[in-house]
Design a protein around this motif. Structure first.
Motif, PDB file in Angstrom:
ATOM      1  N   PRO A 107     -10.077  -5.994  43.177  1.00 55.75           N
ATOM      2  CA  PRO A 107     -11.430  -6.212  42.649  1.00 55.75           C
ATOM      3  C   PRO A 107     -12.184  -7.328  43.354  1.00 55.75           C
ATOM      4  CG  PRO A 107      -9.777  -7.100  41.143  1.00 55.75           C
ATOM      5  CD  PRO A 107      -9.032  -6.330  42.196  1.00 55.75           C
ATOM      6  N   ALA A 108     -11.474  -8.262  43.995  1.00 57.38           N
ATOM      7  CA  ALA A 108     -12.153  -9.412  44.591  1.00 57.38           C
ATOM      8  C   ALA A 108     -12.583  -9.185  46.028  1.00 57.38           C
ATOM      9  CB  ALA A 108     -11.237 -10.635  44.524  1.00 57.38           C
ATOM     10  N   VAL A 109     -12.142  -8.100  46.652  1.00 58.67           N
ATOM     11  CA  VAL A 109     -12.368  -7.915  48.089  1.00 58.67           C
ATOM     12  C   VAL A 109     -13.851  -7.884  48.426  1.00 58.67           C
ATOM     13  CG1 VAL A 109     -12.085  -6.289  50.000  1.00 58.67           C
ATOM     14  CG2 VAL A 109     -10.149  -6.802  48.519  1.00 58.67           C
ATOM     15  N   SER A 110     -14.638  -7.132  47.673  1.00 59.14           N
ATOM     16  CA  SER A 110     -16.068  -7.031  47.975  1.00 59.14           C
ATOM     17  C   SER A 110     -16.735  -8.397  47.925  1.00 59.14           C
ATOM     18  CB  SER A 110     -16.754  -6.081  46.993  1.00 59.14           C
ATOM     19  OG  SER A 110     -16.296  -4.766  47.166  1.00 59.14           O
ATOM     20  N   GLU A 111     -16.400  -9.193  46.898  1.00 61.74           N
ATOM     21  CA  GLU A 111     -17.030 -10.505  46.748  1.00 61.74           C
ATOM     22  C   GLU A 111     -16.675 -11.438  47.905  1.00 61.74           C
ATOM     23  OE1 GLU A 111     -19.266 -11.756  44.304  1.00 61.74           O
ATOM     24  OE2 GLU A 111     -19.451  -9.578  44.200  1.00 61.74           O
ATOM     25  N   VAL A 112     -15.399 -11.435  48.293  1.00 61.60           N
ATOM     26  CA  VAL A 112     -14.986 -12.301  49.408  1.00 61.60           C
ATOM     27  C   VAL A 112     -15.698 -11.876  50.688  1.00 61.60           C
ATOM     28  CG1 VAL A 112     -13.058 -13.159  50.776  1.00 61.60           C
ATOM     29  CG2 VAL A 112     -12.739 -12.728  48.348  1.00 61.60           C
ATOM     30  N   LEU A 113     -15.711 -10.578  50.964  1.00 64.23           N
ATOM     31  CA  LEU A 113     -16.340 -10.101  52.190  1.00 64.23           C
ATOM     32  C   LEU A 113     -17.832 -10.415  52.210  1.00 64.23           C
ATOM     33  CD1 LEU A 113     -14.602  -6.640  52.789  1.00 64.23           C
ATOM     34  CD2 LEU A 113     -14.399  -8.695  54.198  1.00 64.23           C
ATOM     35  N   LEU A 114     -18.512 -10.210  51.112  1.00 59.14           N
ATOM     36  CA  LEU A 114     -19.947 -10.480  51.085  1.00 59.14           C
ATOM     37  C   LEU A 114     -20.233 -11.970  51.263  1.00 59.14           C
ATOM     38  CD1 LEU A 114     -21.115  -8.021  48.294  1.00 59.14           C
ATOM     39  CD2 LEU A 114     -21.448  -7.800  50.762  1.00 59.14           C
ATOM     40  N   ASP A 115     -19.382 -12.833  50.711  1.00 57.29           N
ATOM     41  CA  ASP A 115     -19.573 -14.267  50.949  1.00 57.29           C
ATOM     42  C   ASP A 115     -19.281 -14.631  52.407  1.00 57.29           C
ATOM     43  OD1 ASP A 115     -20.404 -14.811  48.397  1.00 57.29           O
ATOM     44  OD2 ASP A 115     -18.495 -15.654  47.708  1.00 57.29           O
ATOM     45  N   MET A 116     -18.318 -13.967  53.028  1.00 56.99           N
ATOM     46  CA  MET A 116     -18.027 -14.227  54.440  1.00 56.99           C
ATOM     47  C   MET A 116     -19.196 -13.798  55.328  1.00 56.99           C
ATOM     48  SD  MET A 116     -14.058 -13.131  55.093  1.00 56.99           S
ATOM     49  CE  MET A 116     -13.030 -14.424  55.783  1.00 56.99           C
ATOM     50  N   LEU A 117     -19.794 -12.667  54.997  1.00 61.06           N
ATOM     51  CA  LEU A 117     -20.792 -12.060  55.877  1.00 61.06           C
ATOM     52  C   LEU A 117     -22.216 -12.517  55.589  1.00 61.06           C
ATOM     53  CD1 LEU A 117     -19.380  -8.414  55.828  1.00 61.06           C
ATOM     54  CD2 LEU A 117     -19.105 -10.121  57.634  1.00 61.06           C
ATOM     55  N   LEU A 118     -22.498 -12.915  54.354  1.00 63.25           N
ATOM     56  CA  LEU A 118     -23.884 -13.172  53.959  1.00 63.25           C
ATOM     57  C   LEU A 118     -24.159 -14.597  53.515  1.00 63.25           C
ATOM     58  CD1 LEU A 118     -24.542  -9.898  51.887  1.00 63.25           C
ATOM     59  CD2 LEU A 118     -25.060 -10.307  54.305  1.00 63.25           C
TER      60      LEU A 118
ATOM     61  N   ALA B 146      -7.155 -11.738  48.508  1.00 62.10           N
ATOM     62  CA  ALA B 146      -7.896 -10.692  47.782  1.00 62.10           C
ATOM     63  C   ALA B 146      -7.400  -9.306  48.171  1.00 62.10           C
ATOM     64  CB  ALA B 146      -9.383 -10.826  48.066  1.00 62.10           C
ATOM     65  N   LEU B 147      -7.093  -9.101  49.455  1.00 67.90           N
ATOM     66  CA  LEU B 147      -6.595  -7.803  49.906  1.00 67.90           C
ATOM     67  C   LEU B 147      -5.210  -7.503  49.340  1.00 67.90           C
ATOM     68  CD1 LEU B 147      -7.766  -7.993  53.621  1.00 67.90           C
ATOM     69  CD2 LEU B 147      -8.555  -6.307  51.950  1.00 67.90           C
ATOM     70  N   ASN B 148      -4.507  -8.545  48.949  1.00 71.52           N
ATOM     71  CA  ASN B 148      -3.193  -8.379  48.325  1.00 71.52           C
ATOM     72  C   ASN B 148      -3.283  -8.448  46.801  1.00 71.52           C
ATOM     73  OD1 ASN B 148      -0.868  -8.234  50.416  1.00 71.52           O
ATOM     74  ND2 ASN B 148      -2.261  -9.775  51.256  1.00 71.52           N
ATOM     75  N   SER B 149      -4.445  -8.066  46.262  1.00 71.50           N
ATOM     76  CA  SER B 149      -4.682  -7.970  44.812  1.00 71.50           C
ATOM     77  C   SER B 149      -4.719  -9.316  44.112  1.00 71.50           C
ATOM     78  CB  SER B 149      -3.630  -7.073  44.144  1.00 71.50           C
ATOM     79  OG  SER B 149      -3.580  -5.809  44.768  1.00 71.50           O
ATOM     80  N   GLY B 150      -4.910 -10.378  44.878  1.00 71.63           N
ATOM     81  CA  GLY B 150      -4.995 -11.693  44.270  1.00 71.63           C
ATOM     82  C   GLY B 150      -6.402 -12.041  43.848  1.00 71.63           C
ATOM     83  N   PRO B 151      -6.584 -13.164  43.174  1.00 71.68           N
ATOM     84  CA  PRO B 151      -7.912 -13.573  42.715  1.00 71.68           C
ATOM     85  C   PRO B 151      -8.710 -14.231  43.833  1.00 71.68           C
ATOM     86  CG  PRO B 151      -6.303 -15.206  42.066  1.00 71.68           C
ATOM     87  CD  PRO B 151      -5.530 -14.096  42.736  1.00 71.68           C
ATOM     88  N   TYR B 152     -10.003 -14.308  43.641  1.00 71.19           N
ATOM     89  CA  TYR B 152     -10.885 -15.026  44.549  1.00 71.19           C
ATOM     90  C   TYR B 152     -11.291 -16.311  43.848  1.00 71.19           C
ATOM     91  CZ  TYR B 152     -15.107 -16.074  47.324  1.00 71.19           C
ATOM     92  OH  TYR B 152     -16.079 -16.688  48.099  1.00 71.19           O
ATOM     93  N   LEU B 153     -10.713 -17.409  44.257  1.00 68.17           N
ATOM     94  CA  LEU B 153     -11.009 -18.704  43.646  1.00 68.17           C
ATOM     95  C   LEU B 153     -12.175 -19.329  44.410  1.00 68.17           C
ATOM     96  CD1 LEU B 153      -7.327 -19.922  43.149  1.00 68.17           C
ATOM     97  CD2 LEU B 153      -8.803 -18.677  41.542  1.00 68.17           C
ATOM     98  N   ARG B 154     -13.374 -18.861  44.072  1.00 65.58           N
ATOM     99  CA  ARG B 154     -14.579 -19.297  44.780  1.00 65.58           C
ATOM    100  C   ARG B 154     -14.937 -20.723  44.365  1.00 65.58           C
ATOM    101  NH1 ARG B 154     -18.128 -15.749  42.832  1.00 65.58           N
ATOM    102  NH2 ARG B 154     -18.334 -14.357  44.623  1.00 65.58           N
ATOM    103  N   PRO B 155     -15.219 -21.591  45.333  1.00 64.01           N
ATOM    104  CA  PRO B 155     -15.625 -22.951  44.966  1.00 64.01           C
ATOM    105  C   PRO B 155     -17.011 -22.929  44.330  1.00 64.01           C
ATOM    106  CG  PRO B 155     -15.841 -22.611  47.340  1.00 64.01           C
ATOM    107  CD  PRO B 155     -15.160 -21.388  46.792  1.00 64.01           C
ATOM    108  N   ALA B 156     -17.222 -23.795  43.360  1.00 69.22           N
ATOM    109  CA  ALA B 156     -18.537 -23.884  42.712  1.00 69.22           C
ATOM    110  C   ALA B 156     -19.405 -24.885  43.490  1.00 69.22           C
ATOM    111  CB  ALA B 156     -18.358 -24.322  41.266  1.00 69.22           C
ATOM    112  N   PRO B 157     -20.716 -24.672  43.530  1.00 67.14           N
ATOM    113  CA  PRO B 157     -21.404 -23.483  43.020  1.00 67.14           C
ATOM    114  C   PRO B 157     -21.204 -22.301  43.957  1.00 67.14           C
ATOM    115  CG  PRO B 157     -22.966 -24.898  44.131  1.00 67.14           C
ATOM    116  CD  PRO B 157     -21.652 -25.646  44.135  1.00 67.14           C
ATOM    117  N   ARG B 158     -21.527 -21.130  43.460  1.00 66.46           N
ATOM    118  CA  ARG B 158     -21.353 -19.915  44.243  1.00 66.46           C
ATOM    119  C   ARG B 158     -22.224 -19.973  45.500  1.00 66.46           C
ATOM    120  NH1 ARG B 158     -22.188 -13.746  42.054  1.00 66.46           N
ATOM    121  NH2 ARG B 158     -22.481 -12.762  44.071  1.00 66.46           N
TER     122      ARG B 158
END
Length: 380
Positions: A279-290, A306-318
């Protein structure tokens, strides 16, 4: 998140070696890590010439399974030291990462020197045969290395060249390994920069990838060589590539390979995808690219997690993002219209020419003259 650091561990490993000697390479390289041209013995015919920084890549006849990659003579004077750091870098890694690096890349085993030139080239392993496949193009076929370029195409395109269609799990496995290698390089503080289609091979059977040209890695930063369709919008032209450039390019490569789409289509497909169990892959990729701040781009380790089904621990703020790039105009073929009914031309009406009165009078006069002449003849 800890900053990656290569050079402490690798440099220490290099300094501890005895004149380039080191423990036996687990891949089977038997000579020291610093060898002269004469140590290598005879070279076979090159398998590649004048490609990038190399003038030739040739098999070592006396050392099967190994290649001599010989550089152009205009290399940087510091290249000898840089190569020594690269060759020793795996010694500083945990055993699992070291094994992954050796299995998934053509990591250099030795620096080649000659009189007056400390960095003639390096010794690298030959890519495993499992990365070759019989590729079909029409009636012609050829056994060759399969570039990861093919994963950025549709399943049907891949099937047409004779390879099995990759399902999502096959694409996912390749992307997991790519990001694992990127994570290891980042942990060493190395910049690769060359994440693109032509620098990795793909094995459909083993669902694995193999990274090449890794001997060009540099600590912290390196010249950013322009690559069409791989330009980082936040790395200005003329500046160096760094860790954050690498994050953009590995994200772009994964987006293309995971979706089978290219250009802006890959961005849009990622944005509307919600992959099951990842579930986190799209969010990680979009943050990498955009991400509008290049230093807020997620790391290769975060993408790999994320690709290994792990969580995306995004630093705050987004991280704030730019808009998705515009899609190229799509030309939709229209169905052919039926042939238009051609109007039938009416037959031209015959034109009635009114009698020419002057012409009729002349004819009567001639007829009268003939009759008169006949009468005169008969009277005589």
């Amino acid at each position: 998140m800890t900053e990656p650091h290569l050079v402490g561990g690798a440099e220490a490993a290099a300094d501890d070696s005895d004149d380039g000697d080191a423990a036996a390479d687990p891949r089977g390289w038997a000579l020291p890590r610093d060898v002269s041209v004469s140590d290598l013995g005879s070279l076979a015919d090159p398998i590649s010439e004048h490609n990038g920084q190399a003038i030739a890549v040739a098999p070592l006849i006396d050392h099967p399974g190994w290649l001599a990659k010989l550089y152009r003579p205009d290399q940087h004077p510091e290249d000898a030291h840089r190569l020594d750091l690269l060759i020793s870098a795996p010694d500083a890694l945990p055993a699992a990462d070291r094994a992954a690096l050796y299995a998934g890349t053509c990591w250099p085993a030795a620096r080649i020197h000659d009189s007056g030139n400390p960095a003639v080239g390096c010794v690298i392993p030959i890519a495993p045969e499992e990365y070759r496949s019989e590729l079909r193009r029409g009636t012609f076929s050829e056994r060759r290395f399969v570039e990861i370029d093919w994963l950025a195409k549709s399943d049907e395109s891949i099937r047409r060249i004779g390879l099995p269609r990759p399902g999502f799990e096959d694409r996912l496995a390749a992307c997991r390994q790519l990001t694992e290698l990127a994570r290891i390089l980042e942990s060493l503080g190395l910049v690769y920069s060359d994440w693109s289609f032509s620098n990795a091979f793909w094995s459909p059977a083993r669902r694995s990838v193999y990274l090449i040209d890794v001997d060009g890695c540099q600590p912290r930063k390196m010249p950013d060589i322009h690559q069409p369709n791989w330009a980082d919008p936040l790395t200005p032209q003329g500046t160096d590539a760094d860790t954050y450039t690498d994050r953009y390019r590995i994200g772009l490569l994964v987006a293309k390979c995971l979706t089978g789409r290219r250009d802006a289509h890959a961005f849009h497909t990622v944005a509307k995808s919600s992959w099951q169990n990842q579930p986190a892959v799209s969010e990680v990729l979009l943050d990498m690219l955009l991400a509008t701040d290049r230093e807020r781009r997620p790391s290769a380790a975060q993408l790999n997690q994320a690709l290994n089904s792990g969580p995306y621990l995004r630093p705050a703020p987004r991280p704030t993002r730019t808009a998705l790039p515009a899609l190229p105009p799509t030309i939709v073929p229209h169905p052919l219209d039926p042939d238009p009914v051609k109007p039938v031309k009416p037959e031209p009406k015959p034109t009635t020419v009114p009698p020419n009165t002057s012409q009729g009078g002349w004819m009567l006069a001639l007829l009268f003259a003939l009759v008169l002449a006949l009468i005169i003849v008969l009277n005589h």
